[in-house]
Design a protein around this motif. Sequence first.
Motif, PDB file in Angstrom:
ATOM      1  N   UNK A  95       0.819  -1.204   0.000  1.00 15.11           N
ATOM      2  CA  UNK A  95       0.000   0.000   0.000  1.00 15.11           C
ATOM      3  C   UNK A  95       0.856   1.259   0.000  1.00 15.11           C
ATOM      4  N   UNK A 151       2.326   1.767  -3.455  1.00 23.85           N
ATOM      5  CA  UNK A 151       1.382   2.248  -4.453  1.00 23.85           C
ATOM      6  C   UNK A 151       0.975   3.683  -4.198  1.00 23.85           C
ATOM      7  N   UNK A 152       1.058   4.118  -2.966  1.00 21.53           N
ATOM      8  CA  UNK A 152       0.694   5.494  -2.680  1.00 21.53           C
ATOM      9  C   UNK A 152       1.623   6.456  -3.395  1.00 21.53           C
ATOM     10  N   UNK A 153       2.874   6.042  -3.525  1.00 18.34           N
ATOM     11  CA  UNK A 153       3.831   6.954  -4.125  1.00 18.34           C
ATOM     12  C   UNK A 153       3.886   6.827  -5.642  1.00 18.34           C
ATOM     13  N   UNK A 154       3.024   5.968  -6.195  1.00 14.42           N
ATOM     14  CA  UNK A 154       3.118   5.785  -7.650  1.00 14.42           C
ATOM     15  C   UNK A 154       2.557   7.001  -8.364  1.00 14.42           C
ATOM     16  N   UNK A 155       2.993   7.185  -9.604  1.00 13.41           N
ATOM     17  CA  UNK A 155       2.632   8.390 -10.326  1.00 13.41           C
ATOM     18  C   UNK A 155       1.635   8.136 -11.432  1.00 13.41           C
ATOM     19  N   UNK A 156       0.772   7.149 -11.236  1.00 11.98           N
ATOM     20  CA  UNK A 156      -0.250   6.916 -12.261  1.00 11.98           C
ATOM     21  C   UNK A 156      -1.221   8.067 -12.305  1.00 11.98           C
ATOM     22  N   UNK A 157      -1.628   8.446 -13.501  1.00 14.09           N
ATOM     23  CA  UNK A 157      -2.533   9.594 -13.591  1.00 14.09           C
ATOM     24  C   UNK A 157      -3.867   9.272 -14.234  1.00 14.09           C
ATOM     25  N   UNK A 158      -3.947   8.218 -15.043  1.00 14.87           N
ATOM     26  CA  UNK A 158      -5.236   7.979 -15.691  1.00 14.87           C
ATOM     27  C   UNK A 158      -6.128   7.154 -14.791  1.00 14.87           C
ATOM     28  N   UNK A 159      -7.430   7.348 -15.008  1.00 16.94           N
ATOM     29  CA  UNK A 159      -8.423   6.699 -14.150  1.00 16.94           C
ATOM     30  C   UNK A 159      -8.381   5.192 -14.287  1.00 16.94           C
ATOM     31  N   UNK A 205      -5.935   3.393 -14.792  1.00 19.27           N
ATOM     32  CA  UNK A 205      -4.736   2.830 -14.178  1.00 19.27           C
ATOM     33  C   UNK A 205      -4.729   2.969 -12.680  1.00 19.27           C
ATOM     34  N   UNK A 206      -5.908   3.311 -12.095  1.00 10.68           N
ATOM     35  CA  UNK A 206      -5.843   3.701 -10.684  1.00 10.68           C
ATOM     36  C   UNK A 206      -5.444   2.554  -9.764  1.00 10.68           C
ATOM     37  N   UNK A 266     -16.347   4.321  -6.779  1.00  8.25           N
ATOM     38  CA  UNK A 266     -15.102   4.201  -7.507  1.00  8.25           C
ATOM     39  C   UNK A 266     -14.356   2.918  -7.164  1.00  8.25           C
ATOM     40  N   UNK A 267     -14.930   2.103  -6.290  1.00  8.30           N
ATOM     41  CA  UNK A 267     -14.228   0.881  -5.905  1.00  8.30           C
ATOM     42  C   UNK A 267     -14.198  -0.060  -7.076  1.00  8.30           C
ATOM     43  N   UNK A 312     -20.142  10.365  -3.405  1.00  7.61           N
ATOM     44  CA  UNK A 312     -19.583   9.024  -3.198  1.00  7.61           C
ATOM     45  C   UNK A 312     -20.119   8.336  -1.951  1.00  7.61           C
TER      46      UNK A 312
END
Lengths: 181, 769
Positions: free
Chosen positions: B122, B125-133, B135-136, B418-419, B436
């Motif tokens: 966890x 993954x928090x530090x990952x730089x994914x930006x598209x929805x 790829x969340x 969004x889950x 939400x």
Amino acid sequence: MSSSIAQNLRIAAVLLVFLVLIDVISLAYADKCICPPYRNISGHIYKKNVSQKDCNCLHVVEPMPVPGHDVEAYCLLCECKYEERSSNTIKVTIIIYLSVVGALLLYMLFLFLVDPLIRKHDPYTMPLQNEEDSEDVRPRVDGSQGRGNTVLERVEGAQQRWKKQVQEQRKTVFDRHKLLS
Amino acid sequence: AEMDYGTTISATPTEETNDAGNLMDFLDEPFPDVGTYEDFHTIDWLREKSRDTDRHRKITSKSKESIWEFIKSLLDAWSGWLVMLLIGLLSGTLAGVIDLAVDWMTDLKEGVCLSALWYSHEQCCWTSNETTFADRDKCPQWQKWAELMTGYTEGAGVYLLNYFLYVLWALFFSFLAVSLVRVFAPYACGSGIPEIKTILSGFIIRGYLGKWTLLIKTVTLVLAVSSGLSLGKEGPLVHVACCCGNLFCSLFSKYSKNEGKRREVLSAAAAAGVSVAFGAPIGGVLFSLEEVSYYFPLKTLWRSFFAALVAAFTLRSINPFGNNRLVLFYVEYHTPWYMAELVPFILLGVFGGLWGTLFIRCNIAWCRRRKTTLLGKYPVLEVIVVTGITAVLAFPNPYTRRSTSELISELFNDCGSLESSQLCDYINNPNMSRPVDDIPDRPAGPGVYSALWQLTLALVFKIVITIFTFGMKIPSGLFIPSMAVGAIAGRIVGIAVEQMAYHHHDWIIFKNWCRPGADCVTPGLYAMVGAAACLGGVTRMTVSLVVIMFELTGGLEYIVPLMAAAVTSKWVADAFGKEGIYEAHIQLNGYPYLDQDEFTHRTLATDVMRPRRNEPPLALLTQDSTTVEDVETLIKDTDYNGFPVVVSHESERLIGFVQRRDLILAIKSARQKQDGVVSNSVVHFTEDAPQIPASNPQPLKLRRILNLSPFTVTDHTPMETVVDIFRKLGLRQCLVTRSGRLLGIITKKDVLRHMAQMMNQDPESIMFN
């Protein structure tokens, strides 16, 4: 307070101060907002370093993809989460933990392999095996010396006493099943 | 060289501060002094209380002498609070270390974070730089082992390799844990709560709360939880906190020399332990009051609360979960519940009670097997086999593959829009634009149904495997597995009710309160209620359970459902057997724990006292006609813990009671130090020496070790009263007289045996004195 207590207190104090200090410096926090696809705008993940009270859609989502009157509807769909991590605390904790486990493993290997070789001259001393009739078999060579004069002898004496204690505990728990089922 | 019996601040050789700087004093063996207790014996509560009063009076009278003495008296008064502060700090720190290490090592079984090796899944993954929805959920920095080793992410071979490495890591962790426990601190295994309950009721187990036990328990707890076994860390955390309490008690002579005061500190430490385990300070204090402590004076209440708060605050500042919360499964709900939902809540309570009974019966039977048959001879092999079975069966099911805390967290959390997990695969209305946290009820998609199947399998698996896991020779707790079982059952029921309410909203039971398009049913709440029910069914906690659960959820609105479930589960479980899991383990091991249940049989003191008709007469000492040799023979031939002292063998009028240990030490010291004491010397317990000719050897005065006020009852005292006296005063033995003459003795062991006999249990199972 006797010196052993002072020693324990010093160790505890150092550990506590260390951990608290490490925690205070280098805090990393970030807010992450996940916004789903809305009308013709594709979904996006926004990240920004803001404090907890600014952790909401209005502050984090930049640049805002929808015009002003749609902002509220768009923001209702977004989910924002705030997290605060101190990577140094995590690193230091894991390293301390692994080094403690490593030290214990080395000591265990030492007790199993090296110690019997050192004590080969004393045939009755079996430090880690359990004996059924152990009580009076061992000649009390070490105990009758009383207080040894050198530090090494005293450390040896303390270690022997500790080993005897652990052996007693092991007999109670593992062999006789008297305690802890 | 008279033995000091009454005074409390006695200068014994180990305590003298030697200015010559004997730094290595702690390496020498400590001398046993009068007033300490032997291992596996019960303390004398009244003696400890009177010693503390003496000490306090001495300090108060000395405080008027000078300013320095006054300051010392202030420090003495404040030492209690200082001990609480230290306990809170150390418990919180250790709990933070345990949480962080468990997080990392649990995920280590599956993969590793490449950007920072010490991050768990966890955190990575928090530090990952994914930006598209879309790829969340992707997290390229964290790679599973198979991907790291072969470079592929899909395929049967990759799955098998991951499977194999998962099992390998699990076996490695548990083997390491059981080896460390076996080699360094055998007392570190098990939960610890039954033994702590017994210790707090007055029993002595030397080494159970020692430094090595503390170190090994902390280290092996992380290993045991990370290996994927079906156990929790809450019970062992109570043990760890009590070890911290014992450690800090040794800093102050007020607590280290008085076993009664020490137990007050241990009660508070237990509260701190539960507080950091659940993030529930008030629940921790109530748990200590209800479950763990025996005597709980009001002063301890305030101090326990202080210790629990300090511990919770320390843990919060370490912040192991990143969200400033103390437990992984903290949820905050605001959705209301409806009266009609009480029916499924009560059903969950019944399930919890039934499961609790089943678990206790099966676990005790299995533990009894372990105690008596060949199974107990191979503890290391047992741990490895159970870990292997757990890992092999847990990997295929995604709900058992992850750690139990994560599972509970997912089950407690409600599904937002969004889950993307399978459990939240609801069919969304594309025109919906609600925020939400106010999603109306939706029909379940296929993912939910497959998740339900997997959850049912996980439920059966967890129910069966926990029976064999609890009680093994590694630190193992019980709270998290029970909560997992309850949460799974609750979530299944919740989803069932939700779908019924959606598809049949015109039925009469739903029509009144559930409109279509509204958010009626919250399955996460059902999971919480189920968790509370199962935990209550196993441990039989009442108030402390409800308080812990509502401190976990941050909502007072759910007190009524939680209470309904907890009360129902306790009633159902009590119908089958009166004891919770901890009392059952106490009984299994035969600890001398006198519980607080009422004794309602109409037996008298004569029925229980020793000696019985066919037994040898009572072993007595006379006040001035026994010789040293007679005493030594008596000590050698019998193993009684104490002897009554009478005027003479003819009149048998009672003078007092003397403890065996005190006699042994006094005679040994007298032989070494006093001149003229030989085997023929007369021992006298009177104030003045008896009249003897001058040619006889010197008499030995042992009045100092005599207890002049032993408790006596007459032979017609009902056993109800006797049991009450033992319980309220914490006695170890009680003498029985008739018209002033000594008849016999009742010890705590006799009382326990009698109670077991009255309840048709095996009286021979009481093992300790």
